[in-house]
Design a protein around this motif. Structure first.
Motif, PDB file in Angstrom:
ATOM      1  N   ILE A 135      -2.049  19.440  -0.910  1.00  0.00           N
ATOM      2  CA  ILE A 135      -1.779  18.008  -1.675  1.00  0.00           C
ATOM      3  C   ILE A 135      -0.583  17.450  -1.453  1.00  0.00           C
ATOM      4  CG2 ILE A 135      -2.193  16.861  -3.882  1.00  0.00           C
ATOM      5  CD1 ILE A 135      -3.682  19.294  -5.006  1.00  0.00           C
ATOM      6  N   TYR A 136      -0.647  16.452  -0.934  1.00  0.00           N
ATOM      7  CA  TYR A 136       0.656  15.294  -0.630  1.00  0.00           C
ATOM      8  C   TYR A 136       1.227  14.850  -1.648  1.00  0.00           C
ATOM      9  CZ  TYR A 136      -0.513  16.864   4.166  1.00  0.00           C
ATOM     10  OH  TYR A 136      -0.791  17.779   5.228  1.00  0.00           O
ATOM     11  N   LYS A 179       3.392  15.778 -13.241  1.00  0.00           N
ATOM     12  CA  LYS A 179       2.594  17.023 -13.423  1.00  0.00           C
ATOM     13  C   LYS A 179       1.111  16.720 -13.915  1.00  0.00           C
ATOM     14  CE  LYS A 179       3.180  21.395 -15.819  1.00  0.00           C
ATOM     15  NZ  LYS A 179       1.802  21.468 -15.916  1.00  0.00           N
ATOM     16  N   THR A 180       0.920  15.953 -14.633  1.00  0.00           N
ATOM     17  CA  THR A 180      -0.504  15.619 -15.044  1.00  0.00           C
ATOM     18  C   THR A 180      -1.617  15.335 -13.800  1.00  0.00           C
ATOM     19  OG1 THR A 180       0.163  14.913 -17.253  1.00  0.00           O
ATOM     20  CG2 THR A 180      -1.845  14.346 -16.698  1.00  0.00           C
ATOM     21  N   VAL A 181      -0.881  14.438 -13.282  1.00  0.00           N
ATOM     22  CA  VAL A 181      -1.929  13.801 -12.029  1.00  0.00           C
ATOM     23  C   VAL A 181      -1.753  15.053 -11.067  1.00  0.00           C
ATOM     24  CG1 VAL A 181      -1.758  12.203 -10.095  1.00  0.00           C
ATOM     25  CG2 VAL A 181      -1.316  11.335 -12.290  1.00  0.00           C
ATOM     26  N   LEU A 182      -0.818  15.691 -10.803  1.00  0.00           N
ATOM     27  CA  LEU A 182      -0.997  17.017  -9.649  1.00  0.00           C
ATOM     28  C   LEU A 182      -1.874  17.970 -10.212  1.00  0.00           C
ATOM     29  CD1 LEU A 182      -0.165  18.247  -7.043  1.00  0.00           C
ATOM     30  CD2 LEU A 182       1.977  19.100  -8.459  1.00  0.00           C
ATOM     31  N   ASP A 183      -1.934  18.141 -11.487  1.00  0.00           N
ATOM     32  CA  ASP A 183      -2.769  19.219 -11.861  1.00  0.00           C
ATOM     33  C   ASP A 183      -4.165  18.652 -11.814  1.00  0.00           C
ATOM     34  OD1 ASP A 183      -0.822  20.833 -12.771  1.00  0.00           O
ATOM     35  OD2 ASP A 183      -0.832  20.436 -14.899  1.00  0.00           O
ATOM     36  N   GLN A 184      -4.560  17.471 -12.139  1.00  0.00           N
ATOM     37  CA  GLN A 184      -5.896  17.002 -11.961  1.00  0.00           C
ATOM     38  C   GLN A 184      -6.309  16.999 -10.472  1.00  0.00           C
ATOM     39  OE1 GLN A 184      -5.610  13.330 -14.077  1.00  0.00           O
ATOM     40  NE2 GLN A 184      -5.788  14.322 -15.980  1.00  0.00           N
ATOM     41  N   LEU A 185      -5.581  16.728  -9.681  1.00  0.00           N
ATOM     42  CA  LEU A 185      -5.623  16.901  -8.240  1.00  0.00           C
ATOM     43  C   LEU A 185      -6.021  18.211  -7.719  1.00  0.00           C
ATOM     44  CD1 LEU A 185      -3.349  14.029  -6.637  1.00  0.00           C
ATOM     45  CD2 LEU A 185      -5.812  13.781  -7.392  1.00  0.00           C
ATOM     46  N   VAL A 186      -5.154  19.408  -8.116  1.00  0.00           N
ATOM     47  CA  VAL A 186      -5.303  20.530  -8.034  1.00  0.00           C
ATOM     48  C   VAL A 186      -6.743  21.080  -8.553  1.00  0.00           C
ATOM     49  CG1 VAL A 186      -4.782  22.956  -8.576  1.00  0.00           C
ATOM     50  CG2 VAL A 186      -3.033  21.381  -8.072  1.00  0.00           C
ATOM     51  N   ASP A 187      -7.097  20.610  -9.632  1.00  0.00           N
ATOM     52  CA  ASP A 187      -8.569  20.740 -10.085  1.00  0.00           C
ATOM     53  C   ASP A 187      -9.494  20.102  -9.263  1.00  0.00           C
ATOM     54  OD1 ASP A 187      -7.566  22.264 -12.173  1.00  0.00           O
ATOM     55  OD2 ASP A 187      -7.603  20.737 -13.649  1.00  0.00           O
ATOM     56  N   GLN A 188      -9.253  19.062  -8.921  1.00  0.00           N
ATOM     57  CA  GLN A 188     -10.475  18.243  -7.970  1.00  0.00           C
ATOM     58  C   GLN A 188     -10.391  19.005  -6.886  1.00  0.00           C
ATOM     59  OE1 GLN A 188     -10.350  13.928  -7.620  1.00  0.00           O
ATOM     60  NE2 GLN A 188      -9.557  14.341  -5.520  1.00  0.00           N
ATOM     61  N   PRO A 197       0.738  -1.398  -0.104  1.00  0.00           N
ATOM     62  CA  PRO A 197       0.099   0.061  -0.079  1.00  0.00           C
ATOM     63  C   PRO A 197       0.843   1.108   0.023  1.00  0.00           C
ATOM     64  CG  PRO A 197      -0.840  -1.579   1.787  1.00  0.00           C
ATOM     65  CD  PRO A 197       0.688  -1.940   1.169  1.00  0.00           C
ATOM     66  N   VAL A 198       0.547   2.384  -0.806  1.00  0.00           N
ATOM     67  CA  VAL A 198       1.008   3.533  -0.805  1.00  0.00           C
ATOM     68  C   VAL A 198       1.186   4.130   0.616  1.00  0.00           C
ATOM     69  CG1 VAL A 198       1.126   6.021  -1.682  1.00  0.00           C
ATOM     70  CG2 VAL A 198       0.561   3.958  -3.415  1.00  0.00           C
ATOM     71  N   GLN A 199       2.132   4.613   1.183  1.00  0.00           N
ATOM     72  CA  GLN A 199       2.260   5.260   2.660  1.00  0.00           C
ATOM     73  C   GLN A 199       1.911   6.733   2.474  1.00  0.00           C
ATOM     74  OE1 GLN A 199       2.488   3.123   5.322  1.00  0.00           O
ATOM     75  NE2 GLN A 199       2.393   1.508   3.761  1.00  0.00           N
ATOM     76  N   VAL A 200       1.276   7.359   3.378  1.00  0.00           N
ATOM     77  CA  VAL A 200       1.081   8.647   3.518  1.00  0.00           C
ATOM     78  C   VAL A 200       2.023   9.410   4.379  1.00  0.00           C
ATOM     79  CG1 VAL A 200      -0.531  10.439   4.447  1.00  0.00           C
ATOM     80  CG2 VAL A 200      -1.534   8.428   3.382  1.00  0.00           C
ATOM     81  N   ASP A 201       2.724  10.469   3.757  1.00  0.00           N
ATOM     82  CA  ASP A 201       3.850  10.945   4.491  1.00  0.00           C
ATOM     83  C   ASP A 201       3.549  12.538   4.477  1.00  0.00           C
ATOM     84  OD1 ASP A 201       4.428  12.340   1.976  1.00  0.00           O
ATOM     85  OD2 ASP A 201       5.567  10.480   1.497  1.00  0.00           O
ATOM     86  N   GLY A 202       4.275  13.333   5.060  1.00  0.00           N
ATOM     87  CA  GLY A 202       3.862  14.570   5.317  1.00  0.00           C
ATOM     88  C   GLY A 202       4.660  15.843   4.112  1.00  0.00           C
ATOM     89  N   ALA A 203       5.419  15.178   2.957  1.00  0.00           N
ATOM     90  CA  ALA A 203       5.597  15.886   2.036  1.00  0.00           C
ATOM     91  C   ALA A 203       4.503  16.523   1.086  1.00  0.00           C
ATOM     92  CB  ALA A 203       6.706  15.012   0.959  1.00  0.00           C
ATOM     93  N   ALA A 204       4.513  17.626   1.148  1.00  0.00           N
ATOM     94  CA  ALA A 204       3.486  18.516   0.325  1.00  0.00           C
ATOM     95  C   ALA A 204       3.836  18.799  -1.108  1.00  0.00           C
ATOM     96  CB  ALA A 204       3.155  19.783   0.781  1.00  0.00           C
ATOM     97  N   ALA A 205       2.844  18.151  -1.970  1.00  0.00           N
ATOM     98  CA  ALA A 205       3.369  18.545  -3.340  1.00  0.00           C
ATOM     99  C   ALA A 205       2.683  20.004  -3.843  1.00  0.00           C
ATOM    100  CB  ALA A 205       2.378  17.424  -4.551  1.00  0.00           C
ATOM    101  N   ALA A 206       1.723  20.288  -3.346  1.00  0.00           N
ATOM    102  CA  ALA A 206       1.160  21.875  -3.599  1.00  0.00           C
ATOM    103  C   ALA A 206       0.226  22.187  -2.573  1.00  0.00           C
ATOM    104  CB  ALA A 206       0.270  21.563  -5.149  1.00  0.00           C
ATOM    105  N   SER A 207      -0.353  23.385  -2.633  1.00  0.00           N
ATOM    106  CA  SER A 207      -1.302  23.994  -1.613  1.00  0.00           C
ATOM    107  C   SER A 207      -2.206  24.786  -2.264  1.00  0.00           C
ATOM    108  CB  SER A 207      -0.552  24.761  -0.580  1.00  0.00           C
ATOM    109  OG  SER A 207      -1.427  25.238   0.277  1.00  0.00           O
TER     110      SER A 207
END
Length: 316
Positions: free
Chosen positions: A51-52, A80-89, A35-45
């Protein structure tokens, strides 16, 4: 195809109810074990909400872009594509909250159902991590090999060694180009086969001592096995010819075994939970639910504590 010794209907009915959880949580079988582990590194705000990096990786795994546990390159176009879509979400979700849409009664029910679905997936991941172990996968693979090689005849040869070090050294020489036959004549401790290039002739794999049946199944025709230990000592095995079709290798069968064992675990816990729960049915126009809890029926009686391990005689 799966063949069950007993309680097929009950297990199938429970497994069907859990199938969506399995597909979501374990994908092709490998993902569920890491399983993907949750960590505290932020990808964007986004407006102060983070968004981690683990959120991006989890979404990439869900879309099949990377296997679970693999780090997604932050400089890649996929990241970048996934992050952009998570920002939109995130922006859309924030706007829905600003408009009070989340307070609508229908929206609350849907959000509650989504939470239950995610919690169910997390339970499946936990079950797989705890119960679907390499040891159980190995045991079931050995069982499948026995079933699939019941009428097999295979021409094999081996080299017998007194120690793992000797076996590993000769194995490395063969990988570097030395012939198996010359190594057998020079190094085998089996005096009965040494001058025959280690040949054991055509054998029925299931008649051989462990772990020969598994090693025969896991070695392709013309291939050489890695060194392995039996009651007689250390061996290197060569599969020279097969008169019947070879079983799948462990790696080929692993996804099927993982899914099968996962369904068994889900069926087991669902049986336990349904036994302990009070389940009442109500439908449109029903003033109040019936007082009698639903019964699973006689065909849903669980096997005698066999769900935690693959039952003997099950063929994939």
């Amino acid at each position: 195809m799966l063949f069950f010794k007993a309680n097929t209907v009950a297990l199938a009915r429970l497994a069907c109810g859990a199938a969506l959880l399995v597909l979501c949580a374990c994908g092709n079988g490998d993902e569920a074990e890491v399983p993907v582990q949750v960590d505290g590194a932020a990808a964007a705000s986004v407006n102060g909400e983070k968004i981690y990096v683990s959120d991006v990786e989890l979404e990439a795994v869900a879309r099949g872009l990377i296997p679970a546990g693999q780090v997604l390159d932050h400089k890649s176009q996929e990241y970048k594509t996934v992050l952009d879509q998570l920002v939109d979400q995130k922006l859309m979700a924030q706007e829905a909250v600003r408009r009070g849409i989340d307070q609508d009664s229908a929206a609350k029910r849907r959000l509650h159902m989504a939470r239950e679905r995610i919690l169910g997936n997390l339970l499946v991941e936990d079950l797989v991590a705890r119960e679907v172990t390499d040891a159980r996968i190995d045991r079931m693979y050995a069982e499948q090999v026995t079933l699939q090689q019941s009428n097999d005849e295979v021409s094999i040869a081996h080299i017998l060694f007194a120690s793992e070090e000797e076996a590993r050294a000769v194995y490395d020489e063969i990988q570097d180009g030395a012939s198996f036959e010359s190594m057998a004549r020079a190094h085998s401790k089996d005096s009965a086969t040494r001058m025959e290039n280690g040949s054991l002739g055509y054998v029925s794999p299931n008649d051989q001592m462990d772990p020969f049946p598994v090693m025969i199944a896991n070695t392709p025709e013309g291939g050489i096995s890695e060194p392995f230990l039996s009651a007689d000592g250390w061996h290197i095995l060569k599969v020279k010819n097969r008169r019947t079709r070879a079983p799948k290798t462990r790696d080929e069968m692993r996804p099927e075994i993982v899914t099968f064992l996962t369904l068994n675990q889900i069926s087991k816990i669902l049986r336990e939970l349904r036994t302990q729960a009070v389940i009442q049915e109500g439908g449109p126009g029903t003033a109040s639910p019936p007082a009698t809890p639903l019964s699973l029926g006689e065909d849903a009686a669980p096997p005698e504590d066999t769900a935690s391990d693959a039952p003997e005689g099950n063929e994939l």
